[in-house]
Design a protein around this motif. Structure first.
Motif, PDB file in Angstrom:
ATOM      1  N   ASN A 282       0.823  -1.216   0.000  1.00  0.00           N
ATOM      2  CA  ASN A 282       0.000   0.000   0.000  1.00  0.00           C
ATOM      3  C   ASN A 282       0.854   1.262   0.000  1.00  0.00           C
ATOM      4  O   ASN A 282       0.517   2.265  -0.632  1.00  0.00           O
ATOM      5  CB  ASN A 282      -0.938   0.023   1.209  1.00  0.00           C
ATOM      6  CG  ASN A 282      -2.131  -0.886   1.000  1.00  0.00           C
ATOM      7  OD1 ASN A 282      -2.391  -1.308  -0.135  1.00  0.00           O
ATOM      8  ND2 ASN A 282      -2.837  -1.188   2.067  1.00  0.00           N
TER       9      ASN A 282
ATOM     10  N   ARG B 224      -3.406  10.445   6.099  1.00  0.00           N
ATOM     11  CA  ARG B 224      -4.473   9.463   5.927  1.00  0.00           C
ATOM     12  C   ARG B 224      -3.910   8.043   6.082  1.00  0.00           C
ATOM     13  O   ARG B 224      -4.461   7.214   6.803  1.00  0.00           O
ATOM     14  CB  ARG B 224      -5.120   9.624   4.548  1.00  0.00           C
ATOM     15  CG  ARG B 224      -6.433   8.892   4.380  1.00  0.00           C
ATOM     16  CD  ARG B 224      -7.000   9.081   2.971  1.00  0.00           C
ATOM     17  NE  ARG B 224      -6.357   8.172   2.052  1.00  0.00           N
ATOM     18  CZ  ARG B 224      -6.833   6.965   1.742  1.00  0.00           C
ATOM     19  NH1 ARG B 224      -7.976   6.570   2.248  1.00  0.00           N
ATOM     20  NH2 ARG B 224      -6.173   6.177   0.935  1.00  0.00           N
TER      21      ARG B 224
ATOM     22  N   LEU C 125      -5.050   5.527   9.090  1.00  0.00           N
ATOM     23  CA  LEU C 125      -5.666   4.245   8.753  1.00  0.00           C
ATOM     24  C   LEU C 125      -4.761   3.094   9.197  1.00  0.00           C
ATOM     25  O   LEU C 125      -5.232   2.059   9.662  1.00  0.00           O
ATOM     26  CB  LEU C 125      -5.969   4.153   7.258  1.00  0.00           C
ATOM     27  CG  LEU C 125      -7.075   5.112   6.757  1.00  0.00           C
ATOM     28  CD1 LEU C 125      -7.240   4.999   5.253  1.00  0.00           C
ATOM     29  CD2 LEU C 125      -8.402   4.857   7.456  1.00  0.00           C
TER      30      LEU C 125
ATOM     31  N   ASP D 149      -5.488  -0.007  11.405  1.00  0.00           N
ATOM     32  CA  ASP D 149      -5.260  -1.342  10.838  1.00  0.00           C
ATOM     33  C   ASP D 149      -4.355  -2.195  11.718  1.00  0.00           C
ATOM     34  O   ASP D 149      -4.461  -3.422  11.727  1.00  0.00           O
ATOM     35  CB  ASP D 149      -4.644  -1.230   9.438  1.00  0.00           C
ATOM     36  CG  ASP D 149      -5.703  -0.962   8.377  1.00  0.00           C
ATOM     37  OD1 ASP D 149      -6.882  -1.288   8.640  1.00  0.00           O
ATOM     38  OD2 ASP D 149      -5.364  -0.432   7.308  1.00  0.00           O
TER      39      ASP D 149
ATOM     40  N   HIS E 275     -11.918  -2.224   7.914  1.00  0.00           N
ATOM     41  CA  HIS E 275     -11.056  -1.201   7.317  1.00  0.00           C
ATOM     42  C   HIS E 275     -11.889  -0.258   6.438  1.00  0.00           C
ATOM     43  O   HIS E 275     -11.742   0.968   6.495  1.00  0.00           O
ATOM     44  CB  HIS E 275      -9.946  -1.848   6.490  1.00  0.00           C
ATOM     45  CG  HIS E 275      -9.105  -0.858   5.737  1.00  0.00           C
ATOM     46  ND1 HIS E 275      -7.960  -0.306   6.251  1.00  0.00           N
ATOM     47  CD2 HIS E 275      -9.295  -0.289   4.520  1.00  0.00           C
ATOM     48  CE1 HIS E 275      -7.468   0.561   5.383  1.00  0.00           C
ATOM     49  NE2 HIS E 275      -8.254   0.589   4.319  1.00  0.00           N
TER      50      HIS E 275
ATOM     51  N   GLU F 283     -12.343   3.687   6.804  1.00  0.00           N
ATOM     52  CA  GLU F 283     -11.944   4.534   5.690  1.00  0.00           C
ATOM     53  C   GLU F 283     -13.099   5.441   5.265  1.00  0.00           C
ATOM     54  O   GLU F 283     -12.912   6.620   4.967  1.00  0.00           O
ATOM     55  CB  GLU F 283     -11.499   3.648   4.521  1.00  0.00           C
ATOM     56  CG  GLU F 283     -10.704   4.394   3.484  1.00  0.00           C
ATOM     57  CD  GLU F 283     -10.032   3.445   2.489  1.00  0.00           C
ATOM     58  OE1 GLU F 283     -10.345   2.236   2.474  1.00  0.00           O
ATOM     59  OE2 GLU F 283      -9.200   3.944   1.723  1.00  0.00           O
ATOM     60  N   GLU F 284     -14.312   4.876   5.285  1.00  0.00           N
ATOM     61  CA  GLU F 284     -15.472   5.681   4.906  1.00  0.00           C
ATOM     62  C   GLU F 284     -15.693   6.814   5.903  1.00  0.00           C
ATOM     63  O   GLU F 284     -15.965   7.947   5.519  1.00  0.00           O
ATOM     64  CB  GLU F 284     -16.728   4.804   4.824  1.00  0.00           C
ATOM     65  CG  GLU F 284     -17.862   5.510   4.140  1.00  0.00           C
ATOM     66  CD  GLU F 284     -19.218   5.038   4.630  1.00  0.00           C
ATOM     67  OE1 GLU F 284     -19.856   4.295   3.877  1.00  0.00           O
ATOM     68  OE2 GLU F 284     -19.627   5.413   5.745  1.00  0.00           O
TER      69      GLU F 284
ATOM     70  N   PHE G 163     -13.373   8.163   7.726  1.00  0.00           N
ATOM     71  CA  PHE G 163     -12.251   9.084   7.534  1.00  0.00           C
ATOM     72  C   PHE G 163     -12.522  10.041   6.377  1.00  0.00           C
ATOM     73  O   PHE G 163     -12.194  11.229   6.432  1.00  0.00           O
ATOM     74  CB  PHE G 163     -10.965   8.292   7.280  1.00  0.00           C
ATOM     75  CG  PHE G 163      -9.745   9.152   7.284  1.00  0.00           C
ATOM     76  CD1 PHE G 163      -9.035   9.372   8.454  1.00  0.00           C
ATOM     77  CD2 PHE G 163      -9.324   9.788   6.124  1.00  0.00           C
ATOM     78  CE1 PHE G 163      -7.934  10.196   8.468  1.00  0.00           C
ATOM     79  CE2 PHE G 163      -8.215  10.615   6.131  1.00  0.00           C
ATOM     80  CZ  PHE G 163      -7.521  10.820   7.305  1.00  0.00           C
TER      81      PHE G 163
END
Ligand SMILES: Nc1ncnc2c1ncn2[C@@H]1O[C@H](COP(=O)(O)OP(=O)(O)O)[C@@H](O)[C@H]1O
Ligand SMILES: [Mg+2]
Lengths: 252, 423
Positions: free
Chosen positions: A98, B388, B392, B396, B412, B416-417, B419
């Protein structure tokens, strides 16, 4: 075209660390900087990347004519500068894959994403070159990596981001001889007429594997001597004191 | 209409009696005071008991929308959807033979003995006796799961609880009993149909018999006008492995009380939580790790990423009973402060009465690490994207411990949504 550092001066707090440093690296060239501990090698690399702890008090740095010092940290990277860190940081919860994707995406026009299949193909090919296990893609960046694994991971990033100029800060420290060979092979595979390298090291051993065109000696924030590869061998044999003795009377 | 219990006529007598007693207990018990140690930095008055009302039987349109929105995991063994404590959908054909997974009311009728033995048998220890009594008195919906010896339920059991209507209150119940060497994962979602005020007062009891594996996930995503309470307990028998995860994203005030009793030798309990409060959201977390048997392990990791003027309270206690030798007990709360006006309070605690014990507890609060940011930016990632990724990743780091890819991805995505709603 070059990474051009002229009379660069920088300090941290009240402490002057770089005291007027000049080097020019052209595409295709590999320069080495050697110097005793504390001479300012890591400081130079971090100042070029824009680390906010350091204040530039004089001089200039340009990348292919562009003023590096006026760019933000991330802009400098996207402009083509790369630093393989001496002490790579751990990023909890962010996987290597990522992280690399985000770095590549940042180089694309707004809203455009990285092609996932091509990305993984490229990454796996590079990891194979570095003899890195594929499980590293799913592991958090540098978390729980050994010293050698961290250094390989830095070179993987170098290979994926394909910068114009790469600085390697003591990439050899913490590597055993086999890992050193693998990492050097990775770096050598990235050498090209379009790319310049600045290899920072304390020991000449690395330079047997990544052979430099030009060797500089950094002491007390300045380049005090420049020569070819034989200079590195002489430093290994005689230590740094003779350079100091040569340099100091001139300054006195 | 204020809250009032509506007793089901089909419930067994023992249950009716307990519900009636609970109602009088609820009415007699005083509201916890802010001076109560279990309520420090929080306030039970955050729950507007006076204005709450019994949730109505929902309209069919509301039910249709809620059922359609009850999709998270691609694969599940059973799925139940409740709207205002009424069963709206249920599907359990994927369950292995012998596994019981039924709505609460059905369990009362068909499995009265097991219910009588296990249903709400534990004293509340973290300050919410009054709300547990309210839950029992009002209770009509939820899920009872009983997994017979040696059976593994392959995919998770997923349950949705929706509340609809201004000031409506729901009382979802979850009871999971894993017999010897059984394995099961249960996911509860708590949600609001609209952005209205409302209240969810949930209780979840998880019982792991020797050698069993139980994973329990509670995802609280109520409206930001709502309040949410979640009172849970796990009991880990010999060599049982219990894992619980609390996701706190919604509600303007949420409180979780999580008690883990390690009652069998070699038991293990992982207690995990993630929250991401924004605006003036308050997240109140109380935990207790009770080591009652030797050679057991409990590991707690709670992480809160705070924004704006939000506030979190973490209060955790580890107790190691006499004789619980060779205990390993860990407790960590990490708070990431993304604004100067956010406030994280941590109250860690330890009580050790045994020998050869490894215990640690600690909490940290601070902004995003400059060195982490520098590393990401030095790879060309702009500041906002770097932050970000770090936030996250912070979440995580806990989510990855669940050990189930599908659930990890689902959580996750929910984080994320949320955030993405940040300015
Ligand atoms: N963050 C810092 N704060 C104070 N002094 C520092 C800091 N970083 C480096 N220095 C000092 O600057 C000098 C140069 O350090 P560095 O660039 O790391 O040297 P090198 O990499 O050549 O070993 C050393 O004397 C070191 O102690
Ligand atoms: Mg250094």
């Amino acid at each position: 075209m070059s990474l051009k550092i002229e009379n660069l001066q920088a300090r941290i707090g009240e402490r002057e660390i770089l005291k007027g440093l000049t080097i020019e690296i052209k595409p295709g060239e590999v320069h080495a900087i050697m110097g005793p501990n504390g001479s300012g090698k890591s400081t130079l690399s971090k100042v070029l990347c824009g680390h906010e702890d350091y204040e530039v008090t004089g001089g200039s740095a340009t990348l292919d004519g562009e003023d590096l010092l006026s760019l933000s940290i991330d802009q400098r990277s996207r402009a083509g500068l790369f630093l393989a860190f001496q002490y790579p940081h751990e990023i909890p919860g962010v996987t290597n894959a990522n992280f690399l994707r985000a770095a590549l995406k940042a180089r694309k026009p707004d809203g455009e994403d990285v092609d996932a299949i091509a990305f993984y193909r490229q990454m796996y090919a590079r990891m194979d070159q570095l003899e890195m296990d594929r499980s590293f893609t799913g592991r958090n960046v540098n978390e729980g990596f050994s010293g050698g694994e961290k250094k390989r991971n830095e070179i993987l990033q170098l290979m994926m981001l394909e910068p114009k100029y790469a600085i390697l800060d003591e990439t050899d420290s913490g590597l055993d001889i086999d890992a050193l060979k693998i990492v050097s092979r990775g770096v050598n595979a990235m050498r090209s007429a379009e790319r310049g390298f600045l290899v920072i090291t304390h020991y000449q051993r690395l330079l047997n594997y990544i052979q430099p065109d030009i060797v500089h000696v950094l002491m007390d924030g300045r380049i005090v001597k420049t020569g070819d590869r034989s200079l590195a061998l002489k430093l290994e044999e005689k230590g740094y004191d003779w350079v100091k003795d040569e340099a100091l009377p001139a300054a006195a | 209409m204020p809250l009032s219990p509506a007793l089901s006529t089909s419930a067994p007598a023992w249950f009716k009696e307990r519900a009636t007693n609970a109602w009088s207990q609820f009415q007699t018990l005083p509201l916890p005071s802010v001076r109560d140690e279990n309520w420090r930095y929080s306030n039970a008055k955050s729950i507007p008991l006076e204005s709450l009302a019994n949730a109505d039987v929902p309209d069919s349109d509301v039910v249709k929308v809620a059922v359609a929105a009850s999709v998270e995991l691609e694969k599940w063994s059973a799925r139940l959807v409740f709207v205002n404590d009424c069963l709206a959908a249920s599907e359990s054909s994927q369950l292995p033979a012998g596994v019981i997974c039924v709505p609460f009311s059905q369990a009362l009728e068909q499995h009265s003995d097991a219910m009588r033995e296990h249903f709400m048998q534990r004293q509340m220890q973290l300050g919410s006796e009054k709300f547990a009594a309210l839950h029992l008195a009002m209770l009509k919906a939820g899920t009872v799961v009983i997994v017979p010896r040696g059976i593994t339920v392959p995919a998770p059991i997923e349950v949705f609880h929706w509340v609809s209507g201004e000031n409506a209150a729901i009382f979802p119940h979850t009871l999971v009993i894993a017999e010897d060497n059984a394995a099961v994962t249960v996911v509860d979602h708590y949600r609001s149909c609209t952005s209205e005020a409302g209240f969810s007062c949930a209780v979840a009891d998880l019982i792991g018999k020797p050698g069993s594996h139980v994973t329990y996930i509670a995802c609280q995503e109520m409206s930001e006008e709502a309040q949410a309470m979640h009172l849970s307990s796990t009991v880990a028998g010999k060599d049982a492995q219990m894992k619980s995860f609390q996701l706190q994203l919604g509600a303007n005030w949420s409180r979780s009380e999580s008690v883990s009793d390690l009652v069998g030798k070699g038991a293990r309990s992982d207690m995990l939580s993630v929250s991401l409060p924004l605006g003036d959201q308050i997240v109140d977390q109380r935990t207790l790790q009770n080591h009652k048997a030797p050679n057991a392990t409990s590991d707690l990791l709670y992480k809160n990423a705070l924004y704006d003027s939000s506030r979190t309270v973490f209060s955790g206690l580890i107790t190691v009973d006499e004789g619980a030798h060779y205990t390993d007990a860990y407790q960590t709360c990490r708070n990431l402060l993304n604004s100067d006006t956010a406030e994280a309070n941590s109250l860690p605690g330890l009580e050790i009465n045994a020998d050869q014990v490894k215990c640690s507890h600690g909490s940290t609060s601070g902004p995003v690490s400059e060195e982490e940011l520098f590393y990401l930016k030095a790879r060309g990632i702009p500041d906002n994207e770097a932050r970000r990724l770090i936030v996250l990743g912070f979440a995580d780091d806990v989510i990855q411990r669940i050990g189930n890819d599908a659930i990890e991805q689902m959580i996750h995505a929910r984080v994320e949504e949320k955030f993405a709603r940040l300015g």
